[in-house]
Design an enzyme around this catalytic site. Sequence first.
Site, short mmCIF file in Angstrom:
data_model
loop_
_atom_site.label_atom_id
_atom_site.label_comp_id
_atom_site.label_asym_id
_atom_site.label_seq_id
_atom_site.Cartn_x
_atom_site.Cartn_y
_atom_site.Cartn_z
N HIS A 310 40.84 31.28 34.59
CA HIS A 310 39.81 30.38 35.25
C HIS A 310 40.36 30.32 36.66
O HIS A 310 39.17 29.88 37.61
CB HIS A 310 40.48 28.87 34.44
CG HIS A 310 39.70 28.60 33.27
ND1 HIS A 310 40.28 28.87 32.12
CD2 HIS A 310 38.49 28.16 32.91
CE1 HIS A 310 39.57 28.55 30.99
NE2 HIS A 310 38.48 27.96 31.65
N GLY A 311 41.27 30.60 37.21
CA GLY A 311 41.32 30.63 38.61
C GLY A 311 42.72 31.03 39.16
O GLY A 311 44.02 30.93 38.49
#
Length: 451
Positions: A310-311
């Site tokens: 996701h990041g």
Amino acid sequence: MVFSSFDFLLKFLPLFMAVYCAVPKKYRNATLFAGSLVFYAVGNVRTPLFVLLFFVSIVVNWICGRLIQKYPGQGRKILTAGVVYNLAWLVFFKYSYFLHLLPVKLVLPVGISFYTFQSISYLADVYMQTAKAERNLFNLGCYISMFPQLIAGPIVRYTDINKQLKKRDFTPEIFLEGLKLFSLGLGSKVVLANQIGNLWKDVNDVGFESITTPMAWLGVIACSLQLYFDFWGYSIMAMGLGKMFGFDIPRNFDAPYTAVSMTEFWRRWHMTLGSWFREYVYIPLGGSRKGQKTQIRNLFIVWMLTAVWHGAGWNFILWGFFLFAVIVSEKLWTGRFLNKFKPLGHLYMLLLIPINWLIFSVDSVGQIGIYLARLAGAAPVNAFAQDWNVALATYGKVLIPGLILCTKLPIKLYEKYKDGKGFFALSAAALALSFYCLYMGLNDPFLYFRF
């Protein structure tokens, strides 16, 4: 170019549909492939090399798939080379700065997290002989680049649509059903997510140090609803667009906010991502078949990978640890109790869902700590005591529908009335209201584009 823009709605989509309907059936995959590349190029107009990288990646995966099938004795080596190739670009663009490999943060190619996972799943399925390698480059390109799901999912596996690439129904009735779905998804994004998100934006603008506890709870509820209607809306639009071209794109959500445990929540939220990790990471590692310690290890690996997918940020690492700890505790101790006493399970999730999205959404670990203190009742000295009353008066008209529509009610109504005139009228109203909001400038980029 995003779905919730006049450029897409009034220019690209009508023009593309006219071409798609006009060409003979045997050229429709090539047309969709070409149209998707144009769509991607418009979104990367300032970084044209990203379009070249995307096309080269499609060709590389097509070649790897053919080689895996042709030389099964070397299949594992070819698969490994293909996976390394796909992940190398993802790591380079997404994590080089976070890992201190580069001094500057790179611009992230739009949709790279999604098309990387689709490419890997294709190679893995060919290797495991659950799918045959695609002989036609245009067909594989159509699968990987299909613009309805290219930039924010759902993560479509090749086995989901490989038969539809060869033969699919494309009728006015199916097109109309897709258009209705698209209209509802657009309304979810533009009418609900964007307007609810303004409350969360206000909280960030004021600063977490200056809000009361009731305002903190309203803010994190708004954050949770914005994330849901933003991503749910995009997924519905993707399903609708896919159906307009004759494809059945898999559902990505199943009323996750009605779950009674975090384990159930993640079976219902971003279902295609969960399925991907289960099929290509968790099960190959042994799943739950080799004892409790191995299962816990595998869950840790899956949730850390989910977090970094996701990041690249410490808040995502913290978020992954949080989910891992909660889900393991449910598997070992609390899960049976929560499923047995569902009202308590819902109360439990009313607390955990906002905290889950708070950690996910706030970049600074220090600011997360401040916000958690506000949620727990540690109010600042100089806070405006009625901030939450003002927020309710301003945003109540979208918060209340949002709370109702994140239940199973929309799904039940859709299944019951989707073929009726009333549902057609509702879709038309959602489309008209969305156009009005777009005309008034009430729009923001999709949140999942940054992944």
